[in-house]
Enzyme design. Sequence first.
Site, PDB file in Angstrom:
ATOM      1  N   THR A 189      41.699  40.809  35.106  1.00 29.58           N
ATOM      2  CA  THR A 189      41.604  40.673  33.658  1.00 29.58           C
ATOM      3  C   THR A 189      40.290  40.025  33.238  1.00 29.58           C
ATOM      4  O   THR A 189      39.790  40.266  32.141  1.00 29.58           O
ATOM      5  CB  THR A 189      42.795  39.847  33.133  1.00 29.58           C
ATOM      6  N   TYR A 248      48.442  38.682  46.287  1.00 33.36           N
ATOM      7  CA  TYR A 248      48.450  39.582  45.133  1.00 33.36           C
ATOM      8  C   TYR A 248      48.883  40.947  45.634  1.00 33.36           C
ATOM      9  O   TYR A 248      48.127  41.659  46.295  1.00 33.36           O
ATOM     10  CB  TYR A 248      47.065  39.633  44.503  1.00 33.36           C
ATOM     11  N   LYS A 281      52.059  37.191  43.708  1.00 29.91           N
ATOM     12  CA  LYS A 281      52.028  37.842  42.398  1.00 29.91           C
ATOM     13  C   LYS A 281      52.499  39.266  42.630  1.00 29.91           C
ATOM     14  O   LYS A 281      51.834  40.067  43.275  1.00 29.91           O
ATOM     15  CB  LYS A 281      50.618  37.827  41.805  1.00 29.91           C
ATOM     16  N   ILE A 315      52.061  35.685  36.145  1.00 32.60           N
ATOM     17  CA  ILE A 315      50.624  35.686  35.868  1.00 32.60           C
ATOM     18  C   ILE A 315      50.400  36.890  34.974  1.00 32.60           C
ATOM     19  O   ILE A 315      50.386  38.034  35.449  1.00 32.60           O
ATOM     20  CB  ILE A 315      49.787  35.770  37.155  1.00 32.60           C
TER      21      ILE A 315
END
Length: 291
Positions: free
Chosen positions: A45, A133, A161, A204
């Site tokens: 992001t 992740y 995540k 997240i």
Amino acid sequence: MLRGIYVPLITPFTAGDQVDLEAFEKLAHHVLDQGASGLVALGTTGEVAMLSAEERAAVIENCVRVSGERDVPLIVGVSGNDTRSTIAGLRALPSGVTAALVPVPYFLRPSERGVIAHFEALAEASPVPLVIYHIPYRTGQPVCAATLRHLGAHPMIAGVKYAVGGVDQDAIDLLADLPTGFEVLGGDDAFISPLLALGASGGILASAHLATDRFVALVEAWESGDAALGRSLGHRLARLSAALFAEPNPTVIKGVLHERGLIPTAEVRLPLLPASAQSVTQATAVLSTMG
């Protein structure tokens, strides 16, 4: 540590295409004022792939300062699909970083045994705990619940995540039997409510730049057992997330943040293009219904 809503901060740019560190710091304080549990720097992001090494260092420095002032955790993304360079990135992290968000190796597609060996090597070398992740639609590398559970038993691997594009059988299996000290954070914004209902500890979430307090309330609702509120908030926030992801992340989010005066421009860097006015208008309209 890994509980509640973490905001993976966008990187604001000036009209001259410079990183706007003043706007970045104000935005970090803003989401924390709204109840976010912590910050994430240098995630997807944040357009991390488009930042220079100097810009990345400046972003981390600012996040370390803000998280220190506010006494909140800071997770920093450490990219890399090979083990040696990722270890180097981990060892270069400054003091003040709480944990590192590290993707499952992308493009190379190692075996599950290779994924385990990779993360165990990182965990042994890292100065901070790791958050895996898991985002197979970007990495091309699926990882099963048994692998995540095995890795989660390592004392330096704090959580995952989880962003697989929905709620799959592996998510259900993993959340039914978590290793002690290992947490699941939702990473697909539209599916955060069902993951929380299954036992995830937070998320997240890029969408939580906006309506941050509502996302915080969603976590609290499921933690307290208020299923009715959790369902209601979850449906509304899923609509918001869908609107904010109508174009590639974080283009619509930046457009809405700019519209609301929270960042000076909606600029992004190529190969991303700014979101269309229609997408920003639609997302703003959905946001206005959140109260």
